[in-house]
Design a protein around this motif. Structure first.
Motif, PDB file in Angstrom:
ATOM      1  N   ALA A  91       0.864  -1.495  -0.217  1.00  0.00           N
ATOM      2  CA  ALA A  91       0.294   0.137  -0.147  1.00  0.00           C
ATOM      3  C   ALA A  91       1.148   1.392  -0.152  1.00  0.00           C
ATOM      4  O   ALA A  91       0.611   2.299  -0.692  1.00  0.00           O
ATOM      5  N   LYS A 119       3.297   2.216   3.231  1.00  0.00           N
ATOM      6  CA  LYS A 119       2.985   1.934   4.505  1.00  0.00           C
ATOM      7  C   LYS A 119       4.892   2.506   5.130  1.00  0.00           C
ATOM      8  O   LYS A 119       5.069   3.208   5.024  1.00  0.00           O
ATOM      9  N   GLN A 152      10.154  -2.434   8.974  1.00  0.00           N
ATOM     10  CA  GLN A 152       9.633  -3.536   9.295  1.00  0.00           C
ATOM     11  C   GLN A 152      10.600  -4.919   9.409  1.00  0.00           C
ATOM     12  O   GLN A 152       9.632  -6.114   9.554  1.00  0.00           O
TER      13      GLN A 152
HETATM   14  N1  LIG Z   1      12.928   0.883  -3.716  1.00  0.00           N
HETATM   15  C1  LIG Z   1      11.795   0.398  -4.473  1.00  0.00           C
HETATM   16  N2  LIG Z   1      12.321   0.568  -5.615  1.00  0.00           N
HETATM   17  C2  LIG Z   1      11.067   0.047  -6.502  1.00  0.00           C
HETATM   18  N3  LIG Z   1       9.493  -0.281  -5.461  1.00  0.00           N
HETATM   19  C3  LIG Z   1       9.890   0.295  -4.676  1.00  0.00           C
HETATM   20  C4  LIG Z   1      10.749   0.415  -3.449  1.00  0.00           C
HETATM   21  N4  LIG Z   1      10.361   0.180  -2.861  1.00  0.00           N
HETATM   22  C5  LIG Z   1       8.572   0.080  -2.421  1.00  0.00           C
HETATM   23  N5  LIG Z   1       8.191  -0.392  -4.087  1.00  0.00           N
HETATM   24  C6  LIG Z   1       7.131  -0.657  -3.967  1.00  0.00           C
HETATM   25  O1  LIG Z   1       6.608   0.544  -3.531  1.00  0.00           O
HETATM   26  C7  LIG Z   1       5.271   0.041  -3.337  1.00  0.00           C
HETATM   27  C8  LIG Z   1       4.561   0.518  -1.889  1.00  0.00           C
HETATM   28  O2  LIG Z   1       5.651  -0.544  -1.089  1.00  0.00           O
HETATM   29  P1  LIG Z   1       5.747  -0.686   0.902  1.00  0.00           P
HETATM   30  O3  LIG Z   1       6.339   1.263   0.849  1.00  0.00           O
HETATM   31  O4  LIG Z   1       6.724  -1.131   1.224  1.00  0.00           O
HETATM   32  O5  LIG Z   1       4.175  -1.089   0.787  1.00  0.00           O
HETATM   33  P2  LIG Z   1       3.840  -1.799   2.359  1.00  0.00           P
HETATM   34  O6  LIG Z   1       5.242  -0.699   3.228  1.00  0.00           O
HETATM   35  O7  LIG Z   1       2.823  -0.916   2.165  1.00  0.00           O
HETATM   36  O8  LIG Z   1       3.453  -2.734   1.936  1.00  0.00           O
HETATM   37  C9  LIG Z   1       4.999  -0.913  -3.302  1.00  0.00           C
HETATM   38  O9  LIG Z   1       4.725  -1.699  -4.872  1.00  0.00           O
HETATM   39  C10 LIG Z   1       6.183  -1.881  -3.977  1.00  0.00           C
HETATM   40  O10 LIG Z   1       6.469  -2.848  -4.445  1.00  0.00           O
END
Ligand SMILES: Nc1ncnc2c1ncn2[C@@H]1O[C@H](COP(=O)(O)OP(=O)(O)O)[C@@H](O)[C@H]1O
Ligand SMILES: [Mg+2]
Lengths: 260, 330
Positions: free
Chosen positions: B43, B45, B86
């Protein structure tokens, strides 16, 4: 300002300690770092020793005298290159997220790793000297020159730690960091005075071999160990070390800062 | 600093190439409260937490922690915050004590102060017995506590907890909840992200729901629930013929249409928020009209219902999605 410097030192010491503790807890890392030079020394001494035993590479009658400084430079360089692999591994671990959220020095994460890797190099060098003596090696110029020789090699390895830190920061994962280091290092090591006299190489290669830092490091090391001519290698080496540090320390720290 | 929000995001976006991890999210939390950020896996977060804790910079927008601009003054922000990410940010091959001590030194406590702080934190988190053991021998719950301990070393005013209880068993989870409540009672402001609806419901004073990088709802748990029309009182009739009378008598108390499920003999009376207060009126009215009932119950919509309503995913399915989609790791 004084406070700033003090904090830098505390931070670097804390990270160095963490990395050293890991070496203690994972003794296989040290073990394999020590086995590698023993294998190299043994192989090179007995494989090339016979052929080179009566050539210009037999100083004081033995190839091992010529060989040991060369292998020591090579092994210490490989040790320095572990820095990037270690850092690339750290970057994939959760710990780095904490370190980045702390009000600590940004460079300490990298510097702490380079220092720990130098400590490991000291251990490896001590093992090499011991094993070298078993094979017939001897310091011919006394204890002070012997220490200078070891310091030169250590410093050279340390400067390469920062080159490696940079490749480690640029690599997506530890495997890439490892490959990136070895691709560059092999031609540099073999096209140098590390194992055989440069004069035995073809002319075009001699040009390269005579003017690259590994040859300077090996020649300076040999001079202080067994008394071969220095040919200005020490100053050229020191300039290289300073140059490498001036370029790669800021570059690595910058890359670390920017890397998410 | 005293009347600033604990943290604030103003139209914050973060793009990773094509991926819009966050799109124009604006949030703000009062000091001394728990702000729950609720959303399924992916999402956004962690992305928000990482930006607030100076790990990454946003593509657009502005972030503040206690009024300090995160992008311009990251170092000042780092002195105010604690982060328990996390993934446990501790070294497996160091002991619990060595881990905390290292962090204490990195906060520039003197060797002596660092020792004292380490001892105290390990005791408070019931890790004193395991202090001299390498972390790789710790259980999941112990790791989480140690990680939390490391995030508390600098006496943070604002604490970011990214999915602190994911993967923990219910008992360990409720232990961690107690620790979190204690922290808030001591005045710490907390941003807590979670995929668990009960967790947000249980802990958070204010909840923001995000999905696909967008903020889709926020408010207190009660407000979110009342978006669904609020509480429903359900009961059955002793005598089915009374239903006409029931409809007439209870009409003034209902907040919507009264539904009678004839098959199950179940009256559904929507009463809006504060259903428990209306309960007594309903009982009195029915009594006055001599209507006899059985199995009286007040049904509060859960965050589960809210979540289902807003994102189209049930809480139980969120866990499934998580299993099939491998979590992103930096
Ligand atoms: N360093 C990164 N490079 C590319 N995509 C990323 C990266 N970090 C997160 N994402 C993407 O951004 C979106 C949000 O990720 P994230 O913030 O980790 O979600 P959550 O913590 O709510 O599970 C996801 O689709 C994830 O794949
Ligand atoms: Mg996450």
């Amino acid at each position: 300002m004084a406070n700033y410097i003090l904090n830098q030192i505390t931070d670097t010491a804390a990270i160095t300690k963490r990395n050293l503790l890991r070496y203690v807890r994972l003794p296989q890392l040290i073990f394999f770092s020590a086995v590698q030079p023993i294998i190299f020394l043994t192989l090179f001494n007995f494989v090339f020793g016979g052929a080179l035993g009566s050539s210009g590479a037999a100083i004081h009658g033995k190839y091992i005298n010529y060989l040991l400084p060369g292998i020591m430079v090579q092994v210490t360089m490989f040790g320095g290159l572990q820095t990037g692999i270690g850092l690339a591994t750290d970057m994939t671990s959760g710990l780095i997220t904490r370190l980045k959220s702390l009000p600590m020095s940004r460079s300490a994460v990298l510097a702490g790793r380079t220092f720990a890797d130098s400590f490991r190099n000291i251990i490896v060098m001590a093992i090499m000297v011991g094993y070298g003596y078993i094979l017939g090696f001897k310091f011919y110029k006394g204890i002070l020159d012997a220490l200078i020789m070891l310091a030169i090699i250590l410093l050279f390895g340390y400067s390469l730690s920062w080159v490696s830190a940079f490749t480690g920061m640029k690599s997506k994962d530890p495997e890439t960091a490892q490959l990136a280091s070895f691709v560059f290092i092999f031609p540099l090591v073999f096209a140098s005075a590390a194992f055989v006299p440069v004069s035995t190489m073809p002319k075009w290669l001699q040009h390269f071999a005579n003017n690259q830092p590994i040859t300077y490091a090996v020649e300076a090391a040999r001079h202080f160990a067994i008394g071969t001519p220095l040919n200005g290698a020490l100053w050229k080496l020191i300039l290289w070390i300073i140059g490498i540090l001036l370029v790669f320390v800021p570059l690595s720290v910058y890359t670390y800062r920017k890397r998410a | 600093m005293s009347n600033q929000p604990a943290f604030k995001a103003i139209k914050v976006s973060k793009y990773f190439g094509e991926v819009h991890a966050l799109s124009e999210v604006s949030l703000s939390s009062e000091q001394g409260k728990i702000f729950g950020l609720l959303g399924p896996n992916g999402a956004g977060k962690t992305t928000l937490v990482n930006m607030l804790s100076t790990l990454t910079e946003p593509t657009a927008g502005k972030l503040e922690v206690l009024g300090v601009d995160v992008i311009n003054n990251p170092n000042q922000v780092r002195k105010l915050i604690g982060l328990a990410g996390q993934f446990a940010a501790i070294d497996e091959y160091l002991t619990g004590e060595e881990n905390i001590y290292m962090v204490a030194r990195l906060y520039h406590l003197s060797a002596k102060e660092a020792k004292i702080r380490t001892k105290k934190l390990l005791e408070e988190l019931s890790l004193a017995d395991a202090a001299k053991r390498q972390v790789r021998t710790y259980s999941g719950g112990m790791r989480r506590r140690l990680d939390l301990g490391a995030s508390l070393v600098g006496h943070p005013k604002v604490l970011f907890l990214d999915e602190p209880t994911t993967g923990l068993d219910p008992r360990t989870r409720s232990e961690l909840w107690d620790i979190i409540r204690d922290l808030v009672n001591e005045g710490t402001s907390i941003l807590l992200t979670t995929q668990y609806l009960e967790e947000a419901d249980e802990l958070a004073d204010h909840i923001a729901v995000i999905d696909h990088g967008k903020l889709i709802a926020q408010g207190t748990s009660r407000q979110l629930k009342s978006q669904l029309g609020g509480d429903v009182i359900k009961f059955s009739l002793k005598n089915k013929n009374d239903i006409e009378k029931v409809m007439a008598v209870l009409k003034p108390l209902s907040s919507g249409k009264i539904i009678y499920e004839e098959k199950d003999n179940l009256v559904n009376l929507p009463v809006g928020s504060h259903g428990s207060r209306k309960l007594i009126d309903v009982v009195r009215k029915l009594d006055g009209a001599k209507i006899e009932t059985v199995s009286f119950e007040l049904h509060e919509p859960t965050l589960d219902d809210v979540f289902l309503n807003l994102t189209g995913i049930k809480a139980s399915e969120v866990a499934e999605v998580k299993k099939s989609k491998k979590g992103w790791r930096k």
